[in-house]
Design a protein around this motif. Structure first.
Motif, PDB file in Angstrom:
ATOM      1  N   PHE A  62     -11.109  69.200  27.181  1.00  0.00           N
ATOM      2  CA  PHE A  62     -12.437  69.712  26.834  1.00  0.00           C
ATOM      3  C   PHE A  62     -12.973  69.074  25.551  1.00  0.00           C
ATOM      4  N   CYS A  63     -12.105  68.890  24.567  1.00  0.00           N
ATOM      5  CA  CYS A  63     -12.548  68.291  23.307  1.00  0.00           C
ATOM      6  C   CYS A  63     -12.883  66.810  23.482  1.00  0.00           C
ATOM      7  N   ALA A  64     -12.140  66.129  24.349  1.00  0.00           N
ATOM      8  CA  ALA A  64     -12.466  64.728  24.648  1.00  0.00           C
ATOM      9  C   ALA A  64     -13.831  64.635  25.328  1.00  0.00           C
ATOM     10  N   SER A  65     -14.105  65.555  26.241  1.00  0.00           N
ATOM     11  CA  SER A  65     -15.416  65.589  26.907  1.00  0.00           C
ATOM     12  C   SER A  65     -16.526  65.841  25.898  1.00  0.00           C
ATOM     13  N   THR A  66     -16.254  66.707  24.920  1.00  0.00           N
ATOM     14  CA  THR A  66     -17.254  67.014  23.895  1.00  0.00           C
ATOM     15  C   THR A  66     -17.585  65.779  23.069  1.00  0.00           C
ATOM     16  N   VAL A  67     -16.574  64.957  22.766  1.00  0.00           N
ATOM     17  CA  VAL A  67     -16.822  63.727  22.002  1.00  0.00           C
ATOM     18  C   VAL A  67     -17.741  62.787  22.781  1.00  0.00           C
ATOM     19  N   ILE A  68     -17.487  62.636  24.067  1.00  0.00           N
ATOM     20  CA  ILE A  68     -18.316  61.748  24.893  1.00  0.00           C
ATOM     21  C   ILE A  68     -19.758  62.236  24.916  1.00  0.00           C
ATOM     22  N   LEU A  69     -19.935  63.538  25.138  1.00  0.00           N
ATOM     23  CA  LEU A  69     -21.287  64.104  25.189  1.00  0.00           C
ATOM     24  C   LEU A  69     -21.984  63.975  23.834  1.00  0.00           C
ATOM     25  N   HIS A  70     -21.242  64.171  22.763  1.00  0.00           N
ATOM     26  CA  HIS A  70     -21.862  64.054  21.442  1.00  0.00           C
ATOM     27  C   HIS A  70     -22.215  62.609  21.122  1.00  0.00           C
ATOM     28  N   SER A  71     -21.422  61.670  21.638  1.00  0.00           N
ATOM     29  CA  SER A  71     -21.768  60.258  21.459  1.00  0.00           C
ATOM     30  C   SER A  71     -23.068  59.919  22.185  1.00  0.00           C
ATOM     31  N   VAL A  72     -23.233  60.492  23.372  1.00  0.00           N
ATOM     32  CA  VAL A  72     -24.490  60.309  24.106  1.00  0.00           C
ATOM     33  C   VAL A  72     -25.648  60.905  23.311  1.00  0.00           C
ATOM     34  N   TYR A  73     -25.439  62.103  22.759  1.00  0.00           N
ATOM     35  CA  TYR A  73     -26.480  62.747  21.951  1.00  0.00           C
ATOM     36  C   TYR A  73     -26.795  61.918  20.707  1.00  0.00           C
ATOM     37  N   LEU A  74     -25.744  61.382  20.061  1.00  0.00           N
ATOM     38  CA  LEU A  74     -25.932  60.529  18.889  1.00  0.00           C
ATOM     39  C   LEU A  74     -26.809  59.331  19.235  1.00  0.00           C
ATOM     40  N   CYS A  75     -26.554  58.739  20.389  1.00  0.00           N
ATOM     41  CA  CYS A  75     -27.351  57.594  20.838  1.00  0.00           C
ATOM     42  C   CYS A  75     -28.792  58.017  21.129  1.00  0.00           C
ATOM     43  N   CYS A  76     -28.953  59.197  21.706  1.00  0.00           N
ATOM     44  CA  CYS A  76     -30.294  59.703  21.999  1.00  0.00           C
ATOM     45  C   CYS A  76     -31.098  59.891  20.722  1.00  0.00           C
ATOM     46  N   VAL A  77     -30.470  60.495  19.716  1.00  0.00           N
ATOM     47  CA  VAL A  77     -31.158  60.711  18.444  1.00  0.00           C
ATOM     48  C   VAL A  77     -31.545  59.379  17.817  1.00  0.00           C
ATOM     49  N   ARG A  78     -30.620  58.413  17.861  1.00  0.00           N
ATOM     50  CA  ARG A  78     -30.893  57.117  17.216  1.00  0.00           C
ATOM     51  C   ARG A  78     -31.970  56.330  17.932  1.00  0.00           C
ATOM     52  N   THR A  79     -32.007  56.396  19.243  1.00  0.00           N
ATOM     53  CA  THR A  79     -32.936  55.562  20.011  1.00  0.00           C
ATOM     54  C   THR A  79     -34.271  56.246  20.295  1.00  0.00           C
ATOM     55  N   VAL A  80     -34.255  57.565  20.414  1.00  0.00           N
ATOM     56  CA  VAL A  80     -35.473  58.294  20.817  1.00  0.00           C
ATOM     57  C   VAL A  80     -35.813  59.424  19.856  1.00  0.00           C
ATOM     58  N   GLY A  81     -34.806  60.161  19.442  1.00  0.00           N
ATOM     59  CA  GLY A  81     -35.026  61.410  18.722  1.00  0.00           C
ATOM     60  C   GLY A  81     -35.690  61.275  17.372  1.00  0.00           C
ATOM     61  N   LEU A  82     -35.503  60.158  16.679  1.00  0.00           N
ATOM     62  CA  LEU A  82     -36.136  59.992  15.373  1.00  0.00           C
ATOM     63  C   LEU A  82     -37.654  59.923  15.505  1.00  0.00           C
TER      64      LEU A  82
END
Length: 320
Positions: A170-190
């Motif tokens: 579950f924690c490994a899955s959370t890292v993957i999802l958070h990496s996707v979110y990190l990319c979303c913030v950097r590319t779109v969210g700002l």
């Protein structure tokens, strides 16, 4: 980042075999375990076992039955080697030589070192990047999520139980999802914070549904594998696309691109499934060790990128 998805691929494959590998299907192994339990795991024999069991073993949950399985595993391995056969797996895992209470010493130590590297880079990030940087809080949250995942990876490789296995997954899955979110913030969210907020809520909903289904309905290794591979591919493609688009414009982007490519290349180590060297070092442990500098490089990218964004936001503020 994507390496966690690759790790889950191998873990799911091993777990799917855990209910019956070649070694634990052997009659000699089963008979040995049965006789050992009858001889040592009840009545006065059990009390004697507990009285001589080291305190660190009892505190980490090692039982008389576990000890029987461990001893009988090596009895079976010795017979295989004497007859010239290939070393078998037991319950989806290669035989590892236990050190103190560590079930897989090399993987446990490598997971700990990954976590230590993440902690050191988090401290460096918080020291060098002001909290006013647009990506500061998202990057710090990602670091804590990664630290949590490496903690549970260390625990899982120290002592493999149903609980530690699930927490590792579950924690490994959370890292993957958070990496996707990190990319979303950097590319779109700002530029569009509302999009990032909506996407974050969607990812949290997906994670909650994923964990709930696997915990309360059915722990389906095949589904877990498919879900994490799908999210991992989204993660890789999204980051790689952004890197290629900004490689010439931003001098620090090469770090992110190297991380993505290295993690994909290093994931091939997981396919080299072989009995552990000296009964300690297997492909999975080597993969864990190899990811330590990769995490350092990724946090270095986050630091450089956050300072770049801070400089840009300050320049924009002065213009306004």
């Amino acid at each position: 980042m994507a390496g966690r998805a690759a790790r889950l691929v191998l873990l799911a494959g091993a777990a799917a075999l855990a209910s019956g590998s070649q070694g634990d299907r052997e009659p000699v192994y089963r008979d040995c375990v049965l006789q050992c339990e009858e001889r040592n795991c009840s009545g006065s024999a059990l009390r004697h076992f507990r009285s001589r069991q080291p305190i660190y073993m009892s505190l980490t949950g090692w039982t008389c039955r576990d000890d029987c399985k461990y001893e009988c595993m090596w009895v079976t391995v010795d017979l295989y080697l004497q007859e010239g056969h290939r070393v078998p797996q037991f319950h989806g895992k290669w035989p590892f030589s236990r050190f103190l209470f560590f079930q897989e010493p090399a993987s446990a130590m490598a997971s700990f070192l990954n976590g230590l590297a993440s902690l050191m880079m988090l401290c460096r990030y918080r020291t060098s990047v002001p909290a006013s940087s647009p990506m500061y809080h998202t990057c710090v949250a990602f670091a804590w999520v990664s630290l949590n995942a490496w903690f549970w990876s260390t625990v899982f490789h120290t002592r493999d139980t149903d609980l530690t296995e699930k927490m590792d997954y579950f924690c490994a899955s959370t890292v993957i999802l958070h990496s996707v979110y990190l990319c979303c913030v950097r590319t779109v969210g700002l530029q569009y914070p509302a999009v990032a907020s909506t996407f974050r809520a969607l990812l949290l909903l997906l994670l909650t549904a994923h964990v709930t289904y696997l915990s309360l309905v059915h722990f389906d290794y095949g589904y877990n594998l498919a879900a994490n591979v799908a999210i991992g591919l989204v993660n890789v493609v999204w980051w790689l696309t952004w890197c290629l688009q900004n490689l010439r414009r931003l001098p620090h982007v090469w770090k992110c691109m190297v991380v993505v490519l290295l993690l994909q290349g290093l994931s091939l180590l997981e396919l080299l499934d072989f009995p552990p060297f000296f009964w300690v070092l297997d492909a999975h442990a080597i993969w864990h060790i190899s990811t330590i500098p990769v995490h350092i490089l990724f946090f270095s990218f986050l630091e450089d990128d956050s300072l770049y964004l801070l400089k840009g936001s300050e320049a924009k503020f002065k213009l306004d």
